[in-house]
Scaffold this motif. Sequence first.
Motif, short mmCIF file in Angstrom:
data_model
loop_
_atom_site.label_atom_id
_atom_site.label_comp_id
_atom_site.label_asym_id
_atom_site.label_seq_id
_atom_site.Cartn_x
_atom_site.Cartn_y
_atom_site.Cartn_z
N TYR A 92 35.58 85.17 54.19
CA TYR A 92 35.65 85.67 52.82
C TYR A 92 36.48 84.72 51.96
N HIS A 96 34.99 81.77 48.79
CA HIS A 96 35.60 81.73 47.46
C HIS A 96 36.29 80.39 47.21
N SER A 99 33.56 77.83 46.40
CA SER A 99 32.89 77.98 45.11
C SER A 99 33.85 77.99 43.94
N SER A 101 35.78 80.36 42.75
CA SER A 101 35.47 81.54 41.94
C SER A 101 36.53 81.73 40.86
N TRP A 104 38.73 85.87 40.39
CA TRP A 104 39.04 86.46 41.68
C TRP A 104 40.39 85.94 42.12
N ASP A 105 41.21 86.65 42.93
CA ASP A 105 41.05 88.01 43.39
C ASP A 105 42.00 88.95 42.66
N ASN A 108 37.67 91.71 40.75
CA ASN A 108 36.43 91.60 41.53
C ASN A 108 36.65 91.57 43.05
N CYS A 125 31.88 89.83 48.79
CA CYS A 125 31.85 89.06 47.54
C CYS A 125 31.22 89.93 46.46
N TRP A 126 31.80 89.88 45.25
CA TRP A 126 31.38 90.81 44.20
C TRP A 126 31.58 90.21 42.82
N GLN A 128 30.57 87.60 40.91
CA GLN A 128 31.08 86.23 40.82
C GLN A 128 30.16 85.34 40.00
N THR A 131 31.26 81.70 39.13
CA THR A 131 31.35 80.70 40.18
C THR A 131 30.72 79.39 39.73
#
Length: 377
Positions: A92, A96, A99, A101, A104-105, A108, A125-126, A128, A131
């Motif tokens: 996880y 991230h 990418s 992101s 985050w965190d 999200n 993952c949510w 994003q 990204t």
Amino acid sequence: KRQVQRYAHLYINGWYWGVFHIFERIEDDYMVEYFGGNEDAWDVRDHIGPFDGNGAAWDATFAIADDPAGMADAANYAAIQEYVDLVDLADYMLVHFYSNSDDWDQNNVRAARNRVDPDTWKFFCWDQERTLLNSLSTPDVNGARAIDKDTNTNTRMGPTHVHQRLRSNPEYRLLFADRVHRHCFNGGALTPARAAEIWDLRAAELRPAIAAESARWGDLHDAVANKPADWEAQVAAEKSGWFDIRTPILVSLLQARGLYPSVDPPSFAIDGAPQHGGPTPSGALLGMSAPAGTVYYTLDGSDPRAPGGAVRGIRFTTDLVLDQPVTAKARTLNGGEWSALSEAQFSVGTAARAGNLVVSELMYQPALLAEEEYLEV
């Protein structure tokens, strides 16, 4: 972990509104469908708090992570694994980190845990859509500022805080390195070619709809409308500006964080030619090599390094004759430092081809879950 999603054209009262992305929400009914149990058994939460179940297990997780003895303490390290699957957490984090992101965190986050049949937290993952923005929006794509935001993120009650606390434990650092090697080398999901392939597959899903999307919204932000050709140029630019260069940069950043060793893992070869797993003829010779250090291996699925750092595997001295399928695991030991794990499955015998395959069973439209359909060959 699976999440069903698809693109769709949306019309509101007959007025075309463009292309929308539909996907399953991470809630208790989702967890029941994919992981079992009852809805009231699941704690499901975001970065703010639980929206199904309660926050007791989340609080307990962070109480262990923040124990004054630290995560290098063996008891704390064992205790945190009652709540967190460290492999899942590392994967996880890694996706991230790769990418970069942008939202985050501190935002999200999606995590879930079965409270009635106690399980570890599952991270998802949510949301994003931000990204990869930095790949094209800053002049120093190859510099640390643009792409090192996430690897040092430490949100007080977010998953990154647990990760950053765990970094003090050498077992976790090597576990994380093992996941890096699995995904960033030898055709893994985060290697340049494989990541670009996944990107192309996603673009292919959307490509037929871009003309309609462009006609509806192409002139929203610019006086000259963006056309499908502009979209194609952006798809290509992300490949050259991110997927083609990101992996070695990420590995270097992780090395600076102590999350990937400087010792190179072993490489595998079959009959002298590089090969990381796959079909081999019976009697083929499996070789292992590393630029420096001693290679230790196992063929029984165990780690050649024992917890704590002792040698548990066999020292590689000569090529091995393969007469049955094996899972080869190997590490390099150099100057007292272990490499990440090289792991590959080698099948032995006749490779599957159209002429020797039989469809032996078919499950079509099962009574309960559509996901239980299968084809046996």
